[in-house]
Design a protein around this motif. Structure first.
Motif: not given
Length: 305
Positions: A34-51
């Motif tokens: 898959x080519x999967x996108x994870x989107x959200x505004x700043x502070x949504x938790x994207x970088x935390x999830x990637x970490x």
């Protein structure tokens, strides 16, 4: 088996104001290829999830698996399956580009990797910089090296965390051409980006986060069906009347107004003429992922609870 599986992942930070719930029971799977996108505004938790996925942070609860390997219990195996391109420009100033890639290969026990390194350098437009010291490179070139380092051990899962932030058009085109080729060859790609046109063009499926919760998870084509079918777009230097301003999306001189059909377009143009609003570059266009994103972020008040 899923390429990546987030299973009820929560993350809480202790702050001076009390507990901060960065992630709240996030669950979804990413399938192989898959080519999967994870989107959200700043502070949504994207970088935390990637970490958490990369093993740089530990979830307060829940599990994350990469090709069946738990990122905490079986970190070595999970890490071998991942190639992570971080947001920050991190580099060793003492090596040239080729040396940096050879050292990165060594971290994964890979020797005599120059054939693949040469292919990475060529695919990412770095061949003429192979012997340049990392300190001598521009920001865009350093980012290309970060991508090459993430791919040097041929991981089946590629994680791109804001890879085109602040880079030029040439790098974007070079990067997406190379990553898309790897995806077609079977690599799984997880992309986080604020450039929604990139996500719309590249991603087969998308998850959207708001305040640590998943508020949308579907195929890109299905998400686009949620948007208003058409929009009236034009440029103007004048202020819109309140009735139109309330429903408009304005970016500088560019105005977008929802218009379900031709009759709605005619009504909007008539209102503009009646108010003496001079417009130019009028066009009718389909709604895009940015429209869906803004609608979803404006809704879901329960996500702030």
């Amino acid at each position: 088996m899923s390429a990546v599986s987030f299973q009820n992942v929560s993350k809480t930070f202790a702050t001076a104001r009390g507990e901060l719930h960065a992630l709240k029971g996030v669950s979804f799977d990413i399938e192989p290829g898959e080519f999967f996108g994870l989107l959200g505004p700043n502070g949504a938790g994207k970088t935390t999830l990637i970490s958490i996925l990369a093993g740089l942070s530990r979830a307060s609860s829940g599990r994350v698996l990469v090709h069946g390997a738990d990122v905490q219990a079986d970190f070595a195996q999970a890490r071998r399956c991942l190639g992570v391109v971080p947001q920050e420009l991190v580099f060793d100033p003492f090596f040239n580009v080729r040396e940096a890639l050879r050292f990165q290969s060594g971290y994964f026990g890979i020797q005599r990797n120059d054939d693949w390194i040469d292919e990475l350098l060529d695919g990412l437009g770095l061949t003429d910089k192979a012997n340049a010291n990392m300190r001598q490179l521009s920001g865009g070139m350093k980012r290309r090296v970060l991508v090459a380092q993430a791919l040097v051990h041929k991981p089946p899962v590629i994680v791109l965390d804001e890879p085109t932030a602040g880079v030029d058009v040439e790098l974007r085109q070079t990067l997406w051409a190379f990553v898309s080729r790897l995806n077609k060859q079977g690599s799984t790609v997880l992309l986080t980006t604020h450039y929604l046109e990139e996500a719309e063009a590249l991603c087969n499926r998308i998850a959207m986060l708001k305040l640590g919760q998943v508020v949308a998870l579907d195929k890109t084509s299905e998400l686009l069906k949620q948007a208003v079918a058409t929009q009236l777009c034009f440029k103007t230097d004048q202020a819109l009347p309140p009735a139109l301003a309330a429903q408009a999306r304005v970016t500088g001189r560019v105005v977008r107004l929802p218009a379900q059909d031709a009759a709605a377009v005619e009504r909007l143009l008539a209102q503009l003429r009646e108010q003496g609003i001079a417009v130019e570059d009028i066009e009718i266009r389909k709604a895009d992922l940015e429209d869906v994103f803004l609608d979803l972020m404006a809704g879901h008040p329960e996500a702030s609870a």
